[in-house]
Design an enzyme around this catalytic site. Structure first.
Site, PDB file in Angstrom:
ATOM      1  N   LYS A   1       0.872  -1.192   0.000  1.00 19.15           N
ATOM      2  CA  LYS A   1       0.000   0.000   0.000  1.00 19.15           C
ATOM      3  C   LYS A   1       0.900   1.230   0.000  1.00 19.15           C
ATOM      4  O   LYS A   1       1.786   1.355   0.855  1.00 19.15           O
ATOM      5  CB  LYS A   1      -0.863  -0.019   1.259  1.00 19.15           C
ATOM      6  CG  LYS A   1      -1.436   1.336   1.695  1.00 19.15           C
ATOM      7  CD  LYS A   1      -2.783   1.621   1.076  1.00 19.15           C
ATOM      8  CE  LYS A   1      -3.425   2.886   1.612  1.00 19.15           C
ATOM      9  NZ  LYS A   1      -4.112   2.732   2.870  1.00 19.15           N
TER      10      LYS A   1
ATOM     11  N   ASP B   1     -12.833   0.939   3.047  1.00 23.20           N
ATOM     12  CA  ASP B   1     -12.051   1.642   4.074  1.00 23.20           C
ATOM     13  C   ASP B   1     -12.665   1.448   5.458  1.00 23.20           C
ATOM     14  O   ASP B   1     -12.657   2.361   6.293  1.00 23.20           O
ATOM     15  CB  ASP B   1     -11.919   3.135   3.735  1.00 23.20           C
ATOM     16  CG  ASP B   1     -10.586   3.733   4.196  1.00 23.20           C
ATOM     17  OD1 ASP B   1      -9.828   3.038   4.901  1.00 23.20           O
ATOM     18  OD2 ASP B   1     -10.309   4.897   3.866  1.00 23.20           O
TER      19      ASP B   1
HETATM   20  N1  ARG Z   1      -8.478   6.997   4.475  1.00 21.02           N
HETATM   21  C1  ARG Z   1      -9.105   8.029   3.700  1.00 21.02           C
HETATM   22  C2  ARG Z   1      -8.332   9.319   3.865  1.00 21.02           C
HETATM   23  O1  ARG Z   1      -7.959   9.641   4.972  1.00 21.02           O
HETATM   24  C3  ARG Z   1     -10.532   8.205   4.097  1.00 21.02           C
HETATM   25  C4  ARG Z   1     -11.355   9.024   3.192  1.00 21.02           C
HETATM   26  C5  ARG Z   1     -12.780   9.023   3.624  1.00 21.02           C
HETATM   27  N2  ARG Z   1     -13.624   9.860   2.872  1.00 21.02           N
HETATM   28  C6  ARG Z   1     -14.155   9.550   1.703  1.00 21.02           C
HETATM   29  N3  ARG Z   1     -14.989  10.370   1.177  1.00 21.02           N
HETATM   30  N4  ARG Z   1     -13.891   8.446   1.104  1.00 21.02           N
HETATM   31  O2  ARG Z   1      -8.091   9.993   2.931  1.00 21.02           O
END
Ligand code: ARG
Length: 450
Positions: free
Chosen positions: A217, A350
């Site tokens: 990753k 996520d």
């Molecule tokens: N891990 C991601 C970041 O911190 C989460 C994003 C969450 N928001 C979204 N709209 N997908 O960038």
């Protein structure tokens, strides 16, 4: 000498008496009222899935598959059976209940380990029999994978990454503190690993592979949940990203790139990554490139509901609220554009940003933003298995694949939200949950035994 020979002979006889052939693998026959096999093909009705040990032996119409005497019959003739679901982007060691910055200074790696144990079970309960876990402390996800594989912990199959790789000041760094702040007594105790320059990137990829990761990753842009790094800004040079991909691929590992911003997405695609995670601000050129290169999009479009809906309760820092407001809706609109353009979509949420176990809530959003239900399901079954390079083992109800099955009480093609209430989960031929099917032994046609 004579006595020795007698003892020897007796021992040999005893050993010979111990059956050396392993006991025959248990046979299970699952009756499926409706079967969606994960390929996106139309549902088939009245099917029998014959399972021997951990794998599927045969699948076919009820009349055509012989159920051997003594087989256990699981009667799901009133339900829809599907392959166990696959989430290509989780953080099993991350808790979604509190994002206050102070946690970073208070929690030890044990907190993460405990969380992973709880979340692994919740994820399997919800019908996700495989996850690709994309970023945790070294090498929590690898250990988790092994402990689950041994049968010591309950959870999904884990395709494990190590800590996400970030550049200095990037999405994975601890930004906006005084240079005098040294929070980590042990620099390994973080979900990210910092590398700068082609040599360091190469080294980190090699080291992660050495310690057992399945996938790399890497952060190609800023992010939402971090400080001081706009989601739109590219991170790492094209050269650094290319080295990461070359090295990972040479070692037989795929690469997932965290990328919100348009330039970072294109850099990552040019570098040859296997999937773009988030993809929030992708532009037309990026979409075209992804189609051309066959790069997968793993877009976590449920998250915005949770993050903005619960911002206060989960103590989301103001900077993250502002960033989420800027990209949340845009990400969904761009997801729809990608779907229209024919970008390959793999399901990934996520999890850990929102509570583990709610993974299936994303299906409804994928459908709302243009993916037909059959394709949404495909993204979490054969599609996801393709991205993971595990199509021979998971993602499909077909002979030879692992007997990873779920069942729901309705028709997910009519309303995909039924996948939020999975009532039966089997992983590797072992029933993990069953609130749907009467079980019986032998050919007693579906007669409930308890
Ligand atoms: N891990 C991601 C970041 O911190 C989460 C994003 C969450 N928001 C979204 N709209 N997908 O960038």
């Amino acid at each position: 000498m004579k006595r020795f020979l007698i003892v020897y002979a007796a021992t040999a006889a005893l050993l010979a008496a111990v059956p050396s052939a392993p006991a025959a693998a248990p046979v299970i026959a699952v009756r499926a009222g409706r079967l969606l096999d994960g390929t996106g093909e139309a549902a088939r009705t009245e099917q029998v899935i014959l399972i021997e040990g951990p794998r599927i032996k045969a699948v076919g119409p009820a009349g055509s598959v012989a159920i051997p005497d003594g087989a256990e019959v699981i009667d799901l003739s009133g339900a829809t059976v599907l392959p166990g679901l696959i989430d290509c982007h989780t953080h099993l060691a991350t808790r979604a209940d509190n994002f206050s910055e102070i946690n970073k200074f208070k929690r030890t790696p044990f907190t993460a380990g405990f969380a992973a144990v709880v979340h692994a079970r919740k994820t399997l309960d919800a019908g996700f029999t495989t996850v690709r876990d994309l970023g945790s402390k070294p090498f929590l996800a690898v250990d988790l994978r092994e402990s689950i594989e041994e049968g010591f912990l309950v959870g999904p199959r884990v395709v494990a990454s190590g800590p996400g790789i970030s550049m200095t000041g990037g999405h994975g760094d601890l930004n906006k503190y005084s240079p005098l702040v040294h929070m980590m007594m042990y620099p390994e105790e973080r979900d990210f690993q910092i590398a700068d320059g082609m040599d360091q990137v190469r080294h980190v990829v090699r080291a992660q592979v050495k310690y057992g990761v399945d996938v790399i990753k890497i952060c190609a842009t800023g992010g939402v949940m971090s400080r001081g790094d706009p989601p739109g800004s590219p991170q790492f040079s094209l050269e650094e990203l290319t080295v990461a991909v070359k090295e990972a691929h040479a070692l037989g590992r795929k690469v997932a790139a965290h990328a919100h911003g348009a330039i970072g997405i294109k850099n990552a695609v040019h570098a040859g990554v296997d999937s773009i995670e988030h993809g929030s601000m992708i532009d037309d050129e990026g979409i075209r490139l992804m189609v051309e290169r066959g790069t997968w999009l793993v877009s976590d479009i449920y998250n915005d509901d949770y993050l903005l809906g619960r911002a206060r309760e989960i103590q989301l820092p103001q900077e993250s609220i502002d960033k989420e407001r800027a990209i949340g809706q845009l990400q969904r609109d761009n997801f729809a554009k990608c779907v229209k353009a024919g970008v390959k979509i793999a399901f990934g949420t996520d999890a850990g940003i929102y509570p583990h176990g709610d993974n299936a809530k994303q299906f409804a959003l994928m459908v709302r933003y243009g993916l037909p239900p059959a394709q949404a399901i495909r993204s979490a079954t054969t599609g996801a298995a393709d991205l993971l390079g595990r199509a021979d083992d998971i993602g499909q109800v077909a002979p030879g694949r692992f007997a990873d099955l779920i069942a729901v009480a309705g028709d997910p093609l009519e309303d995909v939200r039924i996948l939020e209430t999975v009532g039966f989960v089997m992983k590797g031929g072992k029933v993990h949950r069953n609130e749907l099917a009467p079980r019986s032994r032998g050919r007693a046609e579906g007669a409930p035994s308890r």
